[in-house]
Enzyme design. Structure first.
Site, mmCIF file in Angstrom:
data_model
loop_
_atom_site.group_PDB
_atom_site.id
_atom_site.type_symbol
_atom_site.label_atom_id
_atom_site.label_comp_id
_atom_site.label_asym_id
_atom_site.label_seq_id
_atom_site.Cartn_x
_atom_site.Cartn_y
_atom_site.Cartn_z
ATOM 1 N N ASP A 61 -6.836 -9.455 -9.946
ATOM 2 C CA ASP A 61 -6.920 -9.019 -8.552
ATOM 3 C C ASP A 61 -5.966 -9.892 -7.735
ATOM 4 O OD1 ASP A 61 -7.429 -8.402 -5.949
ATOM 5 O OD2 ASP A 61 -9.612 -8.571 -6.094
ATOM 6 N N TYR A 151 0.811 -2.007 7.289
ATOM 7 C CA TYR A 151 1.631 -1.752 6.090
ATOM 8 C C TYR A 151 3.104 -2.009 6.393
ATOM 9 C CZ TYR A 151 3.409 0.989 2.074
ATOM 10 O OH TYR A 151 4.040 1.414 0.930
ATOM 11 N N ALA A 153 4.435 -3.845 8.778
ATOM 12 C CA ALA A 153 4.683 -5.277 9.028
ATOM 13 C C ALA A 153 4.747 -6.030 7.704
ATOM 14 C CB ALA A 153 3.577 -5.843 9.913
ATOM 15 N N ALA A 154 3.832 -5.702 6.796
ATOM 16 C CA ALA A 154 3.805 -6.403 5.502
ATOM 17 C C ALA A 154 5.061 -6.097 4.693
ATOM 18 C CB ALA A 154 2.549 -6.005 4.728
ATOM 19 N N LYS A 155 5.475 -4.840 4.667
ATOM 20 C CA LYS A 155 6.655 -4.471 3.865
ATOM 21 C C LYS A 155 7.942 -5.024 4.498
ATOM 22 C CE LYS A 155 4.772 -1.910 0.520
ATOM 23 N NZ LYS A 155 4.833 -2.268 -0.902
HETATM 24 N N1 NAP Z 1 3.853 6.486 -3.038
HETATM 25 C C1 NAP Z 1 4.676 6.318 -2.018
HETATM 26 O O1 NAP Z 1 4.980 7.242 -1.246
HETATM 27 C C2 NAP Z 1 5.306 4.963 -1.773
HETATM 28 C C3 NAP Z 1 6.395 4.904 -0.904
HETATM 29 C C4 NAP Z 1 7.006 3.686 -0.663
HETATM 30 C C5 NAP Z 1 6.536 2.552 -1.283
HETATM 31 N N2 NAP Z 1 5.470 2.634 -2.113
HETATM 32 C C6 NAP Z 1 5.011 1.394 -2.744
HETATM 33 O O2 NAP Z 1 5.091 1.570 -4.126
HETATM 34 C C7 NAP Z 1 4.183 0.678 -4.769
HETATM 35 C C8 NAP Z 1 3.389 1.433 -5.820
HETATM 36 O O3 NAP Z 1 2.579 2.410 -5.188
HETATM 37 P P1 NAP Z 1 2.302 3.827 -5.855
HETATM 38 O O4 NAP Z 1 2.848 4.842 -4.948
HETATM 39 O O5 NAP Z 1 2.731 3.803 -7.259
HETATM 40 O O6 NAP Z 1 0.727 3.938 -5.696
HETATM 41 P P2 NAP Z 1 -0.452 3.544 -6.658
HETATM 42 O O7 NAP Z 1 -0.408 4.382 -7.886
HETATM 43 O O8 NAP Z 1 -1.656 3.583 -5.797
HETATM 44 O O9 NAP Z 1 -0.110 2.042 -7.095
HETATM 45 C C9 NAP Z 1 -0.598 0.921 -6.436
HETATM 46 C C10 NAP Z 1 -0.914 -0.107 -7.504
HETATM 47 O O10 NAP Z 1 -1.278 -1.337 -6.881
HETATM 48 C C11 NAP Z 1 -2.355 -1.901 -7.620
HETATM 49 N N3 NAP Z 1 -3.139 -2.755 -6.734
HETATM 50 C C12 NAP Z 1 -3.656 -2.435 -5.523
HETATM 51 N N4 NAP Z 1 -4.380 -3.463 -5.058
HETATM 52 C C13 NAP Z 1 -4.327 -4.445 -5.989
HETATM 53 C C14 NAP Z 1 -4.887 -5.740 -6.088
HETATM 54 N N5 NAP Z 1 -5.693 -6.250 -5.147
HETATM 55 N N6 NAP Z 1 -4.617 -6.471 -7.200
HETATM 56 C C15 NAP Z 1 -3.838 -5.975 -8.178
HETATM 57 N N7 NAP Z 1 -3.268 -4.758 -8.146
HETATM 58 C C16 NAP Z 1 -3.527 -4.000 -7.054
HETATM 59 C C17 NAP Z 1 -3.170 -0.700 -8.088
HETATM 60 O O11 NAP Z 1 -3.931 -0.983 -9.264
HETATM 61 P P3 NAP Z 1 -5.527 -1.244 -9.197
HETATM 62 O O12 NAP Z 1 -6.075 -0.313 -8.161
HETATM 63 O O13 NAP Z 1 -5.996 -0.964 -10.584
HETATM 64 O O14 NAP Z 1 -5.642 -2.680 -8.813
HETATM 65 C C18 NAP Z 1 -2.078 0.330 -8.395
HETATM 66 O O15 NAP Z 1 -1.679 0.262 -9.750
HETATM 67 C C19 NAP Z 1 3.318 0.088 -3.651
HETATM 68 O O16 NAP Z 1 3.782 -1.201 -3.359
HETATM 69 C C20 NAP Z 1 3.579 1.021 -2.480
HETATM 70 O O17 NAP Z 1 3.399 0.358 -1.252
HETATM 71 C C21 NAP Z 1 4.842 3.810 -2.383
#
Ligand code: NAP
Length: 260
Positions: A61, A151, A153-155
């Protein structure tokens, strides 16, 4: 082991789902060894099972300072070295000003900003000379919407962290770069966005809301489609191995940022 330095022995956070999973699978198909981390052990193990001896699940985590302490070192021990790290773990909670929940605020800052900074400090120590880190940021880092204050601000902060790590890693040829995806079709964008105070949706309402949401998101992109996790994974793979790229941001957004 083949492939450029940065792509051979890699830790992928968020490696069990979405973009992180696509990155891990891309690396594994190219012959890499990969450690996958996230909170849900079973989704990590689903990937690891497909590549025995080359993919390892290491649940963690990342919002816990104690749990993430020494994570890069543990990954390096599992793989007998580490030359790449991809931070794809992230959380997005859409809430407008006036409705921003404290727990969601803290959790997003921790996973999207503090964890990558702390893991980045570890990476500077652990990654082999010439190794690389890639951070998955977002176009919302540069173009916020009304529900993305925390979100965004963090990114945006993550991009500054990336630049600092690029400077700090340069003497050992350790590189840091970021990708900024537009909307990618993953679990994250298939969560229905509710209005403040709105009652929980039935299964039918939920399906209709998500379908409408995806249509609206698709229309934001001049190329007319959402990104796929594989679209982003290909770029991450390239940046990991790009030996003269550091401190860069690569936008992958189907033209989203061309529009106001
Ligand atoms: N999808 C989009 O449109 C989009 C666009 C721009 C950027 N992004 C970025 O791309 C990245 C991946 O997102 P995704 O779209 O692939 O969505 P996702 O499938 O929801 O992936 C997010 C991942 O983060 C992990 N996570 C969340 N909280 C966590 C914690 N406390 N500790 C460890 N792992 C944690 C989750 O695993 P667990 O829940 O098992 O912990 C999950 O595997 C993220 O950084 C997101 O901000 C996404």
């Amino acid at each position: 082991m083949s492939g450029p330095v940065g792509t051979r022995k890699v830790l992928v956070t968020g490696g069990g789902t979405g973009i992180g999973r696509a990155v891990a699978e891309r690396l594994l198909r190219e012959g890499a060894q990969v450690v996958l981390t996230g909170r849900r052990a079973h989704v990590l193990e689903d990937v690891a099972r497909e590549y025995p001896g080359r993919a390892f699940a290491l649940p963690c985590d990342l919002s816990s300072p104690e749990a993430r302490e020494g994570l890069l070192g543990r990954a390096a021990t599992l793989l007998c070295g580490l030359d790449g790290w991809v931070h794809s773990a992230g959380q997005a909670v859409h809430q407008s000003p006036g409705h921003i929940d404290e727990a969601a605020l803290r959790s997003q800052l921790e996973v999207n900003l503090v964890a990558p900074l702390r893991l980045g400090e570890q990476a500077l120590e652990v990654l082999e000379r010439g190794g690389a880190m890639v951070f998955v940021a977002s176009t919302l880092a540069v173009r916020p919407i009304v529900t993305s204050a925390v979100y965004s601000a963090a990114k945006a902060g993550l991009l500054q962290v990336m630049r600092v790590l690029a400077l700090a890693g340069a003497p050992r040829q350790v590189r840091a770069n970021a990708v900024l995806p537009g909307v990618v079709d993953t679990e994250m964008v298939r969560a229905p966005r509710l209005e403040p105070g709105e009652a929980p949706l039935s299964a039918t309402e939920r399906a209709a809301r998500v379908a409408a949401q995806l249509d609206g998101l698709r229309a934001l992109h001049p190329l007319g489609r959402l990104g796929s996790p594989g679209d982003v994974a290909a770029a991450v793979h390239q940046l990991l191995g790009a030996s003269w790229a550091t401190g860069t941001e690569l936008v992958l957004d189907g033209g989203l940022l061309l529009r106001e």
